[in-house]
Scaffold this motif. Structure first.
Motif, PDB file in Angstrom:
ATOM      1  N   MET A   1     -39.881 -28.170  31.101  1.00 30.18           N
ATOM      2  CA  MET A   1     -38.948 -28.247  32.206  1.00 30.18           C
ATOM      3  C   MET A   1     -37.563 -27.895  31.684  1.00 30.18           C
ATOM      4  O   MET A   1     -37.162 -28.328  30.609  1.00 30.18           O
ATOM      5  N   GLU A   2     -36.842 -27.098  32.439  1.00 25.21           N
ATOM      6  CA  GLU A   2     -35.501 -26.705  32.035  1.00 25.21           C
ATOM      7  C   GLU A   2     -34.598 -26.643  33.255  1.00 25.21           C
ATOM      8  O   GLU A   2     -35.050 -26.431  34.370  1.00 25.21           O
ATOM      9  N   ALA A   3     -33.310 -26.869  32.990  1.00 27.37           N
ATOM     10  CA  ALA A   3     -32.306 -26.808  34.044  1.00 27.37           C
ATOM     11  C   ALA A   3     -31.268 -25.768  33.647  1.00 27.37           C
ATOM     12  O   ALA A   3     -30.888 -25.672  32.481  1.00 27.37           O
ATOM     13  N   LYS A   4     -30.831 -24.986  34.626  1.00 26.92           N
ATOM     14  CA  LYS A   4     -29.906 -23.891  34.352  1.00 26.92           C
ATOM     15  C   LYS A   4     -28.655 -24.020  35.195  1.00 26.92           C
ATOM     16  O   LYS A   4     -28.669 -24.640  36.254  1.00 26.92           O
ATOM     17  N   ALA A   5     -27.586 -23.396  34.692  1.00 20.51           N
ATOM     18  CA  ALA A   5     -26.356 -23.242  35.461  1.00 20.51           C
ATOM     19  C   ALA A   5     -25.718 -21.934  35.031  1.00 20.51           C
ATOM     20  O   ALA A   5     -25.795 -21.540  33.862  1.00 20.51           O
ATOM     21  N   VAL A   6     -25.095 -21.252  35.983  1.00 18.78           N
ATOM     22  CA  VAL A   6     -24.479 -19.953  35.722  1.00 18.78           C
ATOM     23  C   VAL A   6     -23.092 -19.931  36.344  1.00 18.78           C
ATOM     24  O   VAL A   6     -22.909 -20.384  37.476  1.00 18.78           O
ATOM     25  N   ALA A   7     -22.116 -19.416  35.595  1.00 21.67           N
ATOM     26  CA  ALA A   7     -20.780 -19.151  36.141  1.00 21.67           C
ATOM     27  C   ALA A   7     -20.555 -17.654  36.004  1.00 21.67           C
ATOM     28  O   ALA A   7     -20.592 -17.110  34.904  1.00 21.67           O
ATOM     29  N   LYS A   8     -20.350 -16.996  37.132  1.00 24.00           N
ATOM     30  CA  LYS A   8     -20.173 -15.547  37.106  1.00 24.00           C
ATOM     31  C   LYS A   8     -18.719 -15.182  37.367  1.00 24.00           C
ATOM     32  O   LYS A   8     -17.978 -15.931  38.010  1.00 24.00           O
ATOM     33  N   TYR A   9     -18.344 -14.017  36.871  1.00 25.09           N
ATOM     34  CA  TYR A   9     -17.028 -13.423  37.093  1.00 25.09           C
ATOM     35  C   TYR A   9     -15.894 -14.320  36.591  1.00 25.09           C
ATOM     36  O   TYR A   9     -14.849 -14.428  37.236  1.00 25.09           O
ATOM     37  N   VAL A  10     -16.100 -14.972  35.458  1.00 22.20           N
ATOM     38  CA  VAL A  10     -15.068 -15.811  34.852  1.00 22.20           C
ATOM     39  C   VAL A  10     -14.015 -14.885  34.248  1.00 22.20           C
ATOM     40  O   VAL A  10     -14.345 -13.971  33.492  1.00 22.20           O
ATOM     41  N   ARG A  11     -12.751 -15.098  34.574  1.00 21.71           N
ATOM     42  CA  ARG A  11     -11.698 -14.192  34.148  1.00 21.71           C
ATOM     43  C   ARG A  11     -11.237 -14.483  32.715  1.00 21.71           C
ATOM     44  O   ARG A  11     -10.098 -14.861  32.471  1.00 21.71           O
ATOM     45  N   MET A  12     -12.149 -14.319  31.776  1.00 25.36           N
ATOM     46  CA  MET A  12     -11.829 -14.432  30.366  1.00 25.36           C
ATOM     47  C   MET A  12     -12.758 -13.494  29.616  1.00 25.36           C
ATOM     48  O   MET A  12     -13.920 -13.336  29.984  1.00 25.36           O
ATOM     49  N   SER A  13     -12.239 -12.918  28.565  1.00 24.67           N
ATOM     50  CA  SER A  13     -12.991 -11.950  27.783  1.00 24.67           C
ATOM     51  C   SER A  13     -14.177 -12.614  27.083  1.00 24.67           C
ATOM     52  O   SER A  13     -14.069 -13.738  26.587  1.00 24.67           O
ATOM     53  N   PRO A  14     -15.331 -11.947  27.011  1.00 27.95           N
ATOM     54  CA  PRO A  14     -16.475 -12.506  26.292  1.00 27.95           C
ATOM     55  C   PRO A  14     -16.193 -12.727  24.809  1.00 27.95           C
ATOM     56  O   PRO A  14     -16.754 -13.624  24.194  1.00 27.95           O
ATOM     57  N   ILE A  15     -15.311 -11.927  24.246  1.00 27.47           N
ATOM     58  CA  ILE A  15     -14.966 -12.073  22.827  1.00 27.47           C
ATOM     59  C   ILE A  15     -14.315 -13.428  22.572  1.00 27.47           C
ATOM     60  O   ILE A  15     -14.504 -14.027  21.510  1.00 27.47           O
ATOM     61  N   LYS A  16     -13.556 -13.939  23.536  1.00 31.39           N
ATOM     62  CA  LYS A  16     -12.904 -15.240  23.382  1.00 31.39           C
ATOM     63  C   LYS A  16     -13.861 -16.401  23.649  1.00 31.39           C
ATOM     64  O   LYS A  16     -13.667 -17.497  23.143  1.00 31.39           O
ATOM     65  N   LEU A  17     -14.895 -16.167  24.450  1.00 28.99           N
ATOM     66  CA  LEU A  17     -15.823 -17.240  24.811  1.00 28.99           C
ATOM     67  C   LEU A  17     -16.964 -17.414  23.817  1.00 28.99           C
ATOM     68  O   LEU A  17     -17.478 -18.518  23.651  1.00 28.99           O
ATOM     69  N   LYS A  18     -17.397 -16.348  23.162  1.00 31.57           N
ATOM     70  CA  LYS A  18     -18.569 -16.425  22.284  1.00 31.57           C
ATOM     71  C   LYS A  18     -18.415 -17.394  21.117  1.00 31.57           C
ATOM     72  O   LYS A  18     -19.356 -18.128  20.816  1.00 31.57           O
ATOM     73  N   PRO A  19     -17.263 -17.471  20.437  1.00 38.09           N
ATOM     74  CA  PRO A  19     -17.146 -18.478  19.358  1.00 38.09           C
ATOM     75  C   PRO A  19     -17.273 -19.920  19.852  1.00 38.09           C
ATOM     76  O   PRO A  19     -17.775 -20.782  19.140  1.00 38.09           O
ATOM     77  N   VAL A  20     -16.858 -20.181  21.088  1.00 32.47           N
ATOM     78  CA  VAL A  20     -16.969 -21.527  21.655  1.00 32.47           C
ATOM     79  C   VAL A  20     -18.432 -21.872  21.905  1.00 32.47           C
ATOM     80  O   VAL A  20     -18.881 -22.985  21.623  1.00 32.47           O
ATOM     81  N   THR A  21     -19.196 -20.908  22.402  1.00 29.35           N
ATOM     82  CA  THR A  21     -20.604 -21.181  22.686  1.00 29.35           C
ATOM     83  C   THR A  21     -21.413 -21.356  21.405  1.00 29.35           C
ATOM     84  O   THR A  21     -22.397 -22.090  21.394  1.00 29.35           O
TER      85      THR A  21
END
Length: 117
Positions: free
Chosen positions: A1-21
């Motif tokens: 069993m798994e639960a998902k969530a998605v946020a689309k069109y977030v106004r931030m560059s993927p390069i800035k978000l990937k280190p956080v994830t």
């Protein structure tokens, strides 16, 4: 069993978000939320919001135990790029790229079943 969530069109560059994830991938839910709460920057706040949404989906929609959840998958994908122009030298125009991202989070339950032999 798994639960998902998605946020689309977030106004931030993927390069800035990937280190956080990368900080929270594979961690327990409570540990991941604590890491995100004390990580500086706007990216951590956006990822924390999506992780909390996935936890709420797991609890309310799938009746999963929140204490047994961990971050199974978390990925950042590039969204559409807005193209803007700015006046450049000698009458030219220079391009400004405003990038956006999609944040996908999947939470799963840890296997707490003990095998009886």
């Amino acid at each position: 069993m798994e639960a998902k969530a998605v946020a689309k069109y977030v106004r931030m560059s993927p390069i800035k978000l990937k280190p956080v994830t990368d900080l929270v991938r594979g961690k327990d839910l409570q540990e991941a939320l604590t890491i995100l709460r004390f990580t500086p920057g706007k990216g951590a706040e956006l990822v924390e919001k999506v992780v909390k949404s996935a936890a709420a989906n797991a609890e309310n929609n799938f009746e999963m135990n929140v204490d047994d959840l961990y971050v199974a998958e978390i990925c950042i994908n590039q969204g559409p790029t807005m193209k803007r122009w700015r006046a450049g030298a000698q009458g030219r125009a220079s391009i400004i790229l405003k990038r956006s991202s999609h944040i996908n989070v999947t939470l799963k339950e840890k296997n707490t079943d003990k095998e009886v032999q």
